[in-house]
Each structure stands twice: as C-alpha cells, then as structure tokens.
Design an enzyme around this catalytic site. Structure first.
Site, PDB file in Angstrom:
ATOM      1  CB  SER A 116      -0.880  -0.026   1.242  1.00  0.00           C
ATOM      2  OG  SER A 116      -1.678   1.115   1.248  1.00  0.00           O
ATOM      3  N   GLY A 117       0.604   2.134  -0.944  1.00  0.00           N
ATOM      4  CA  GLY A 117       1.349   3.394  -1.022  1.00  0.00           C
ATOM      5  C   GLY A 117       2.583   3.305  -1.894  1.00  0.00           C
ATOM      6  CB  THR A 121      -3.589   3.772  -7.760  1.00  0.00           C
ATOM      7  OG1 THR A 121      -4.000   2.681  -6.948  1.00  0.00           O
ATOM      8  CG2 THR A 121      -4.784   4.407  -8.393  1.00  0.00           C
ATOM      9  CG  ASN A 166      -1.788   5.576  -0.582  1.00  0.00           C
ATOM     10  OD1 ASN A 166      -1.807   6.796  -0.751  1.00  0.00           O
ATOM     11  ND2 ASN A 166      -1.889   4.708  -1.563  1.00  0.00           N
ATOM     12  CB  SER A 169      -5.090   3.501   0.695  1.00  0.00           C
ATOM     13  OG  SER A 169      -4.879   2.126   0.594  1.00  0.00           O
ATOM     14  CB  SER A 170      -6.902   1.178  -4.275  1.00  0.00           C
ATOM     15  OG  SER A 170      -6.030   2.007  -4.989  1.00  0.00           O
ATOM     16  N   GLY A 379      -1.596  -4.538  -2.410  1.00  0.00           N
ATOM     17  CA  GLY A 379      -0.353  -5.273  -2.168  1.00  0.00           C
ATOM     18  C   GLY A 379      -0.403  -6.009  -0.842  1.00  0.00           C
ATOM     19  CD  GLU A 381      -3.409  -3.617   3.777  1.00  0.00           C
ATOM     20  OE1 GLU A 381      -3.477  -2.709   2.949  1.00  0.00           O
ATOM     21  OE2 GLU A 381      -4.413  -4.149   4.277  1.00  0.00           O
TER      22      GLU A 381
HETATM   23  N1  LIG Z   1       5.245   8.099 -10.009  1.00  0.00           N
HETATM   24  C1  LIG Z   1       4.888   8.889  -9.002  1.00  0.00           C
HETATM   25  N2  LIG Z   1       5.220  10.194  -9.028  1.00  0.00           N
HETATM   26  C2  LIG Z   1       4.877  10.987  -8.007  1.00  0.00           C
HETATM   27  N3  LIG Z   1       4.198  10.567  -6.929  1.00  0.00           N
HETATM   28  C3  LIG Z   1       3.838   9.302  -6.848  1.00  0.00           C
HETATM   29  C4  LIG Z   1       4.160   8.369  -7.882  1.00  0.00           C
HETATM   30  N4  LIG Z   1       3.661   7.182  -7.536  1.00  0.00           N
HETATM   31  C5  LIG Z   1       3.070   7.348  -6.333  1.00  0.00           C
HETATM   32  N5  LIG Z   1       3.146   8.586  -5.932  1.00  0.00           N
HETATM   33  C6  LIG Z   1       2.635   9.166  -4.667  1.00  0.00           C
HETATM   34  O1  LIG Z   1       2.337   8.100  -3.798  1.00  0.00           O
HETATM   35  C7  LIG Z   1       0.994   8.077  -3.425  1.00  0.00           C
HETATM   36  C8  LIG Z   1       0.486   6.664  -3.299  1.00  0.00           C
HETATM   37  O2  LIG Z   1       0.482   6.051  -4.537  1.00  0.00           O
HETATM   38  P1  LIG Z   1      -0.674   5.077  -4.978  1.00  0.00           P
HETATM   39  O3  LIG Z   1      -1.970   5.577  -4.553  1.00  0.00           O
HETATM   40  O4  LIG Z   1      -0.474   4.807  -6.408  1.00  0.00           O
HETATM   41  O5  LIG Z   1      -0.320   3.802  -4.144  1.00  0.00           O
HETATM   42  P2  LIG Z   1      -0.933   2.342  -4.252  1.00  0.00           P
HETATM   43  O6  LIG Z   1       0.187   1.426  -4.500  1.00  0.00           O
HETATM   44  O7  LIG Z   1      -2.036   2.339  -5.224  1.00  0.00           O
HETATM   45  O8  LIG Z   1      -1.457   2.086  -2.802  1.00  0.00           O
HETATM   46  P3  LIG Z   1      -2.741   1.294  -2.297  1.00  0.00           P
HETATM   47  O9  LIG Z   1      -2.418  -0.141  -2.349  1.00  0.00           O
HETATM   48  O10 LIG Z   1      -2.931   1.788  -0.936  1.00  0.00           O
HETATM   49  O11 LIG Z   1      -3.844   1.683  -3.205  1.00  0.00           O
HETATM   50  C9  LIG Z   1       0.287   8.880  -4.480  1.00  0.00           C
HETATM   51  O12 LIG Z   1      -0.854   9.495  -3.977  1.00  0.00           O
HETATM   52  C10 LIG Z   1       1.331   9.890  -4.885  1.00  0.00           C
HETATM   53  O13 LIG Z   1       1.320  10.986  -4.002  1.00  0.00           O
HETATM   54 MG   LIG Z   2      -3.979   2.135  -5.127  1.00  0.00          MG
END
Ligand SMILES: Nc1ncnc2c1ncn2[C@@H]1O[C@H](COP(=O)(O)OP(=O)(O)OP(=O)(O)O)[C@@H](O)[C@H]1O
Ligand SMILES: [Mg+2]
Length: 1007
Positions: A116-117, A121, A166, A169-170, A379, A381
């Site tokens: 997560s984070g 996404t 996050n 977070s999704s 992911g 957790e």
């Molecule tokens: N390539 C990137 N460039 C800039 N910031 C990023 C990038 N990837 C992620 N982030 C930052 O990290 C945060 C978390 O990313 P994201 O929401 O994609 O995580 P996730 O893997 O989908 O987590 P979860 O499993 O909780 O959904 C985003 O809101 C953003 O602020």
């Molecule tokens: Mg996500």
C-alpha cells in the site's frame, strides 16, 4: 591523442553509469547480493531515476514528489523505441506491451503489484494516460479515452480512503481491460472490481478516514445540496466519520484531515467526471441520496427499554426501521444497522462499476480487436492488527506470486527452448503450499471458515480457531499460540493464528472472521431496501434475493472464486510486470529507508526474479539488432554484412574476442552470459563513435535503411494481398462445396452462393448461344432451378426475333408471305403437292405482258389484269382439253382463247373451288349454271394450281370456299346434270376420259 581521447570517453561513460547504477539489474555484476541490489536502487533513487528493469520487469520506487518525466514529449520519446535503447520508464513498458499486442496479435496484461502506497494506482493511471495520448484516435475514440481517464477519479472517490500508509489508498482491487481495434485505437474498456473493504464504512483505524466521497460531499457540496440531503458541513457530526478502532475497541475519535488532498477540489473533479461517463443528473442525485443516508444511518441511536426492547432515539429519515430492529437486543440492533450501512455502500459501489462499464462498453463490435489488461490490486499488507480483510488481501498476493513465478519461469524456459539453448533450473520458493493451505477444498482455511459459519449450534471466532488448530496443526506454514514454541508464543495472542507467507509472517486475529465471512444482512432489512423508490437501491436489492431461500456464497469463497477467474484471465494473456516499492513510511520525498525497501525486495521476490533471469544469460538480442549496433567494431561487418545474420554475429564476436563460455548463439538471438562482456563491447562502441560519425557513411546508411524499409513495406503489402486472395479463394471453395451439398434445398444462406452461381453461369452460357434465326429451334438445356425462367426467356426471344423480322420485311415480301400463309391455311396437310410448293415463290403473274393479247386488254378496259396463267380447260362433256389463259382482275376472272374472252366468272357469283387432295393440278371453279352469263362450272388444269387457287380464292375473298376432295369432284353440267372427276394415284400424271363417262385424273405419287 586519439588513444587518450578514447580512454577518456570510456572512463567518463563508465563513471556516469557507475553514478546511476545499472538500468537493468541483470547487468549487476554481483547479482546474488541483496545489498548490491538495494544499493543500485538507492543510487538511482537519489538521482530521481525511479525506474529500473529486471529483464522485462519494471521496478518502480515511489518518489513522493512530482517528476518531470511524464510530459507529452516524454511519451513521444518512448513511442516505438526498443526497451533497452532508452532509460527505463513506465511508458516503455506501456509502449512495449502495446506493440507486442499489435505485432503478435496476442492479448497482453500488465500486473502492477506492491504494498500500500508504493504507487500502483499512479502507475496504472500513467499507463492509461499514455494510451489515451499516443494511440490513434478519432472523435468517438477520443470520447472513450476521456471516459477511461474520467472513470478513475470517480472510482477513487468511492473506493479509496486515507489510511496510515497512503492518503489515497485503494480499498478495492481493480482489473481493467482496455480494448483496441485492429488499427490499435482504444475502442472499449471493462472493469472488474474485487472485495471492497466495507468495514471502513462503519469504522476506521485511528488516523484513517472513511471513503473520500463522504468528506468530498460535506466539504464541496453546495449549501442547497446539503440542505436537501439534510446534512451538516462538519464531518465531526457523523458517527461513521469519527468512529475509530483502537486495540480492537470502538471509540469516538477525531476526524483526521487530509493534508495532501483537497476534498473540495476533488469533489469538483468527480462532479465533472460523472456526466462524462454517462451519469444523468437524476442518477447523480440518487447516488448522493444514498451517501447521505449512510451518514444518517450511522447517527441512528438506540435506547434500551424497560423490558429490554430496543428503540430508536434519534429522529431520522429512516425511523420506520425501528419496527424492524426493535425485536433485537441493543448489540444486535447496532450490528444490524452497521450491516445495512455496509451492504448499501458495498452494493452501490458495485452498481457504480457496472454503470462505468456500460459507458466504456465496446459500442461497435470490431474485428480483430485485442486487449491490454491492467491489474492494480492491493499489495501484501501487514498491519499491527490483521483481520479478515488482510487475510483476503494477502491470499490474493500469494496467488499473484504463484502466477508470477509460473509465468516468468515458463517464458524464460520457453525462450531458451525456442532458441535451442540448454536451460539450467533455478531453485525458487514455490508458494503453492501456502495457496493450498488457504484455498484447498475441505482442508483449507477458507473451507474450515465456511463450515464453521454454516455449522448449527454455538459457533464463534474462537471455535473457528480451534477447528483450524485441529485440522492444520503441524502444517509448516501455520502456527497458533497453542501450537507455537515458547519464543513465538510470546509475540502471539491467544486469538491469533500466524501464516508464514512467502513474503513474511503475518498474525491474523480471528475476531470478526465469522461475521465478515457471513456478511449477512437481516432479511427484513433487505425487504425494506427492495421497497425503496431510489432506483439504484432497487437495482442493488433484488426481490428475488429475498425470496430465494438458497444461502449465498460466503465472502471468502466468493473472493476465492473471483480470484480463480482472474487467474484464468491473466493466464490467457502475455504478462508484463511493474513491481512498485515504497521508499519510506512517512510519504516523504528523497528518503530511502533501507530496511523497509529490503523487506519489499524480499517479498516481491525480486532477487529470485533476478536469479532466474541470470541463471541463463544476462543479456539477449536478436541477431539483426546486435549486428546493427556493433557492426562498426569489426572490419568484416562494417559497413554492411551480406551473409547470414548468425555468421555475421559469429564473425563480429570472434573479432571482439568473446570466449565460448561468455555467449551462445540461438536460432535468432545471441545470448550473453555476463554483463561485463556487454560493457566492454558497449565501451568499445562509445570509443568508436567519433570515427564513424562521418556524414557520408551516415547518408549511405540512411539510404540503405530507406530502401530496406520501402522494400520490406512493398513486400509486406504484396504478401498481405496474396494472403488475402488465398483466404478469399479458400472461402469461395468452401461455400461452393457447401452450396453443392445443399443444392436441392430451398434458397438458404448455405446454398445461396452456389445457386446464384448456377443461375449466373446458365445465363452467361445462354447469352453466347442464343438462336440466331426464328427457324433455329436450339436452346441450351436449363438446370431445373431455372427451367421456368428459361422457358419465358425462350418465348420472349422468339417473339423478339419475329418482331424484328417483321419490321424488316418489304411490302413485296409481305404480300408473298400473306399469300403463303393463306396457302398454308388452305392446303397444309390437305394436298399432296403442297409441301413442294412451300419453298417456291408465288409470282406476280405467270404470263408476260406481251403474252396477253392487246385486244383482250382493251376489252377489259379499266379492269387491270392482276395475274395471268396458262391453263387447260376440259369440256364438261367429252372432256376435250383446250389451252386457255386465265386472267384475274380485281372483281372477276376471264378465260381467254388467244384474242377472245371465252368466259367471265364474277367473283361475287362464284360458289366455290374444288381441288383434289393428290398432287395433280386439276381444279373446278363452281359457277351458277342458271345464270347464262356465267355458263356454269369450269374444269381446269394448271401446273401452278396451289398458287393459282390461292390467289383466286384471296381475290374473290372465298378462301373458306375452297373444297379439297380426296376421291372425286362432282361438278354441274348444264340443266341439272352432273359430271364426276375421279382422282387416283399412279406413276405419272394423266388426265383422260375414264369409265362411266368420268374424267380420270392419275396423279403422280410423291415420295
Ligand atoms: N510516479 C509517481 N510520481 C509521483 N508521486 C507518486 C508516484 N507514484 C506514487 N506517488 C505518490 O504516492 C501516493 C500513493 O500512490 P498510490 O496511490 O499509487 O499507491 P498504491 O500502491 O495504489 O497504494 P494502495 O495499495 O494503498 O492503493 C500517491 O498518492 C502519490 O502521491
Ligand atoms: Mg492504489
């Protein structure tokens, strides 16, 4: 000087590479060292190089800051460029996948994983954006691209929440298919959603929030809207937004604010996106009603009556629910209320996804379409307290890991096999044993959980734990407090079981497992929801569900089954991987927490991935590409190699001094075992570049390339045409054969082509073989299918020919024809000499003008002779033959003896004409004997009897008075006496007096 320069260039290239590590972990010299791996990640991260490959797998480290690497010009850089020629990027993976889909015509998928984070996404959004911007489009497709992109903020508003890890977070798993047509334009999309974390609707962990939409509505919604929904702007007023779980107890908390996200702005974005993806104003209103009602539901409070009954103490829109809840205890009432809130929210979310899918659905079925799937799923957790949700999420990650191992190993192995290179097996941890532990029928954790939920009698989470201990005690990946040794026991509570996942150990607290798995909603509540006049709720709560007595599947089993389906979908596609890593827990840029990263590298299996990749060869390249790049390094291959590609590569590498153990030549690729070999070659090329930078050579090279491109384009086009023709021919033959089999059936799709062909060929043949004259009676035999039409055509053709013929006929010929037609009417099949006469023309006259005496002409005066012929007249008594001329005028006929008119026969008085049926020329003109002037019947003989009788009958208008007698003709002699002519057949013509005073006519027999 030049040597020094070469060394300098080499050194600077090496240090530059050193500074930013390697772009592909496969090129790491010490590939077994986790420390070297992490060091490489750290170096690159420090330089904002967040992407690194392991072969074709992309490792991405979350930068937690905006980088200038996602602009449109950046997208253009990656378009159509080979993976290794340019620095690693999510766009390179997007482009490579896209090109593989187009060239190999195989469905692809990109699996994005990480905790997560870690940026899953974000990565999936970048991929979508890349396709929306770079793929060919038209207006319709641009609208689709818009909808694809706009579906994200909506799904995130309803399915994402701030967690400790996050801010966005999704809280659901997402698999999205993007469909492309044969030109590679995006034409449709479809989303599958997995297991929304519904418990978040009613309470959250400390420091976390409910789903974004609640806060967005309260913060961004206009005053009017909030008044209509009976809501207050302050989120603290809503129980579901302030209730937190701390150490497994519910408590009143503070509603945390989000620093990184603006709810107000996001509200605007969502409200703009909803109409784009096809939501009507009414639907949006209904949706917000539901969101508001969930908040109201949370504020519904209960009191306990004196007799233990429960009643609602708050005045809310749903106070009628009290009747349903009142028979329940206070605790039961609370949990029924929460169950309702979770069910309403969860089902509305599913409805939302369905609605988005309708808007993304492929509108026109396009042939040859392919698909790229994007999987953005939660992911692995590990929280301080792990519950049912973490159990499901981690199970899902086990499944994905299994798929990853199988597909990477399999594809690697397949490549060596197709290239004919021996494969060395790599030891890797096969996590099947853990998957089985969870999902196996009857024996797995999910089965035991289901059984416990369904078992009659007292069941509770603890009895479930006992069942697990009974069934799974001794399993190497399963431990409980009771089963554990002293050391482990100390870190486990009595309500936990521990799974030794491939990614690490996780303790799960069994509290709430049964409830969450049951996920049951009071039947009465379901019934109430069915009666709602909110159409979305009507759609979500179906009457059939209330009536249906069958128990729905338990939550874990449902999840297991949907995962199985997902695995099937993924297995049918060519996978690419994006492995996301989170550099620190503080969401801060520039911080690289080594312990945290090491942990992720471990459970993402990246080292194993690298080992698998390196077990064979670090680097592989197609012969053409390798030769193209390094040919300047060998005089034999520069500027062009004209022999076989493999020979060229062989010559090149032996010139470079490659040792046999350093490389292998496959069927189409060269495999290089050690990165060092490649570096040396690459450095040599760098050093050589200034030398080969000559424009002339470049120009020549460009020319050659252009020619090759044109040539290959032209060849390709020809081959495609040929292939198309072949395909069409095969299709034609198939239809023909099928048509032949069905040829006796009614006209139907199976035989239409065949029958049309039969018709067509008959008509074509007919056109070439039409009869040329009316007399030609030949006509091509038609197939039965067109017999009737053929007959119509034949008649039409005949009529047409006759008509044309008639139009061409001259007046003279017309007269002739009319006379012939009359002759036919009179004599056809009646007189023996008739057939002979048909071919002979009737003449205008048988006498020349000079043959008719002038005196006669003068006597006739105005009555012009129309026809004259020599005849023999037989006296009626004694039958003496006398030569005479018979002249026909318009109103009468005369018998002339040289200069004298002997007898005049008025046509009006004429009674008839008799002829025999034989071939003789005798005929009798019957005239009234009483009339002195007419002198009675005349017996005549004429060698043109058919012509003469026809003309006479026509001029006298007495055609129907011609009488053909077979044996004899009676004629009138003066005063009632009668004469008879007998006709017989003989060898030659003879007219003489016969027996009994008859005239005997012997006619020649005709054969
Ligand atoms: N390539 C990137 N460039 C800039 N910031 C990023 C990038 N990837 C992620 N982030 C930052 O990290 C945060 C978390 O990313 P994201 O929401 O994609 O995580 P996730 O893997 O989908 O987590 P979860 O499993 O909780 O959904 C985003 O809101 C953003 O602020
Ligand atoms: Mg996500």
């Amino acid at each position: 000087v030049s040597l020094r320069r070469v060394r300098l260039v080499m050194e600077s290239a090496l240090t530059a590479r050193d500074r930013v590590g390697v772009q592909d972990f496969v090129l790491l010299e010490n590939y077994n060292s986790e420390a070297a791996f992490i060091e490489n990640l750290r170096r690159r991260f420090r330089e904002n190089l967040i992407y690194t490959y392991i072969g074709s797998v992309l490792v991405s480290v979350n930068p937690y800051k905006e980088l200038e690497i996602y602009s449109k010009p950046q997208m253009e850089r990656y378009r159509g460029v080979s993976f290794y020629e340019i620095s690693p990027h999510i766009y390179a993976v997007s482009d490579n996948t896209y090109r593989a889909m187009r060239t190999e015509r195989k469905d692809q998928c990109i699996l994005i994983s990480g905790e997560s984070g870690a940026g899953k996404t974000e990565a999936s959004k970048k991929i979508l954006l890349y396709y929306a911007v770079t793929c060919p489009t038209n207006d319709h497709m641009a609208a689709l691209g818009d909808r694809l992109l706009q579906s994200n903020p909506v799904l995130e508003a309803f399915g994402n929440a701030k967690t400790l890890r996050n801010d966005n977070s999704s809280r659901f798993g997402k698999y999205m298919d993007v469909q492309f047509d044969f030109r590679g334009a995006p034409v449709g999309g479809h989303i599958l959603n997995y297991l929304l974390e519904k418990s978040r609707v009613v309470h959250q962990n400390h420091g976390e929030r409910n789903f974004h939409i609640f806060y967005q509505l309260l913060d961004g919604g206009e005053d009017d809207l909030l008044i209509t929904l009976d809501l207050e702007r302050n989120p603290q007023k809503y129980q579901y937004l302030v209730k937190v779980v701390t150490f497994n107890c519910l408590a009143q908390g503070n509603c945390p604010r989000l620093s990184s996200v603006s709810d107000k702005n996001n509200w605007k974005v969502v409200m703009k996106a909803l109409p784009v993806i096809g939501f009507t104003e009414e639907e949006v209103q209904k949706l917000l009603n539901i969101i508001a009602s969930v908040l109201h539901l949370g504020n519904t409070q209960f009191g306990e009556g004196e007799e233990g009954e429960t009643y609602i103490t708050t005045e809310t829109q749903i106070h009628h629910l009290s009747k349903m809840i009142s028979p329940l205890s206070f605790e039961q009432a609370l949990s029924a209320r929460d169950a309702l809130a979770k069910a309403v929210y969860g089902r509305t979310f599913t409805w939302l996804v369905e609605k988005i899918n309708q808007s993304l659905a492929l509108k026109v079925h396009s042939k040859g379409s392919s698909v790229i799937g994007l999987l953005d799923i939660y992911g692995f957790e590990v929280l301080q307290h792990n519950s049912f949700e973490q159990f499901c999420i981690n199970y899902c990650n086990e499944k994905l890991q299994q798929l990853f191992i199988e597909l990477t190993l399999r594809s690697e192995q397949e490549e060596y096999e197709t290239e004919g290179i021996a494969w060395e097996t790599v030891q890797y941890f096969d996590n099947k044993i853990i998957c089985d532990l969870i999902e196996e029928k009857h024996k797995g954790i999910i089965s035991i959980l289901d059984e416990e939920c369904l078992r009659p009698g007292e069941t509770c989470d603890v009895s479930f734990l006992e069942k697990l201990e009974d069934a799974l005690g001794g399993h190497p990946h399963f431990v409980t407090h009771k089963l554990a040794n002293g050391k482990t026991r100390r870190v486990m509570s009595r309500e936990e079981f521990r799974l030794l996942h491939y990614a690490g150990e996780v303790n799960y607290n069994v509290n709430g497992f049964l409830d969450k798995n049951n996920d049951s909603l009071n039947r009465n509540l379901k019934e109430v929801m069915c009666q709602s006049d909110n159409q979305i709720l009507q759609h979500c709560f179906r009457r059939e569900e209330v009536i249906d007595q069958k128990r729905p599947e338990m939550a874990a089993t449902q999840f297991k089954n949907s995962l199985m389906k997902l695995m099937e979908i993924l297995m049918s596609k060519e996978p690419s991987y994006v492995r996301c890593i989170k550099p620190n827990d503080a969401k801060q840029p520039g911080r690289f927490d080594e312990v945290l990263v090491r942990h992720q590298v471990k459970y993402l299996g990246l080292m194993e991935n690298l080992r698998v990749r390196r077990a064979g060869f670090a680097y592989r390249r197609r012969f053409e590409a390798f030769l193209q790049r390094y040919k300047p390094l060998c005089p034999e291959t520069w500027p062009n190699w004209h022999g076989r590609l493999s020979d060229g590569v062989s010559t090149l590498v032996s010139h470079l001094g490659y040792k046999p153990e350093e490389y292998k030549l496959g069927r189409s690729k060269i495999f290089i075992r050690f990165p060092k070999t490649l570096f040396t070659t690459e450095d040599a090329l760098e050093a050589k570049k200034p030398e080969i930078g000559c424009l002339g050579v470049l120009y020549m090279h460009v020319c050659v390339c252009v020619v090759i491109v044109i040539q290959s384009g032209w060849r390709g086009m020809k081959a495609r045409r040929r292939a198309k023709r072949r395909r069409q021919a095969a299709e034609l033959i198939r239809r023909f054969i099928k048509g032949f089999i069905y040829r006796h059936e009614e006209y139907c799709p199976e035989n239409e082509y065949f029958l049309d062909h039969v018709r067509y060929s008959f008509l074509k043949n007919l056109r070439q073989n039409l009869p040329k004259s009316v007399l030609d009676k030949n006509w091509p035999t038609p197939p039965p299918l067109v017999a009737e039409a053929s007959e119509h055509l034949r008649r039409m053709h005949m009529r047409n020919m006759t008509l044309k013929y008639c139009r061409r006929v001259q007046p003279e010929w017309k007269k002739q024809m009319m006379q012939k037609v009359e002759a036919s009417k009179i004599f056809k099949d009646q007189k023996d000499s008739y057939p002979q006469s048909v071919g002979r023309l009737f003449l205008d006259s048988r006498l020349e003008r000079e043959q008719i005496n002038l005196k006669v002409v003068q006597t006739l005066g105005n009555d012009k002779v129309q026809y004259g012929v020599s005849v023999i007249k037989y006296d009626r008594r004694g039958f003496k033959p006398r030569p005479r001329q018979l002249l026909l005028t318009n109103t009468f006929a005369v018998l002339v003896d040289r200069t004298k008119i002997k007898q005049r026969m008025d046509y009006s008085a004429m009674r008839g004409i008799s002829v025999s049926s034989l071939s003789d020329g005798v005929f009798v003109v019957h005239m009234p004997s009483e009339d002195n002037k007419q002198k009675g019947d005349v017996v005549l003989h004429c060698s043109h009897v058919i012509e003469l009788v026809t003309k006479l009958a026509m001029m006298a208008n007495k055609v129907s008075y011609v009488n053909i007698s077979p044996g004899s003709i009676r004629f009138a002699v003066a005063r009632g006496k009668e004469g008879i002519i007998d006709f017989v057949r003989g060898s030659e013509l003879k007219v003489a007096k016969g027996k009994r005073g008859h005239l005997l006519v012997v006619s020649q027999r005709l054969y």
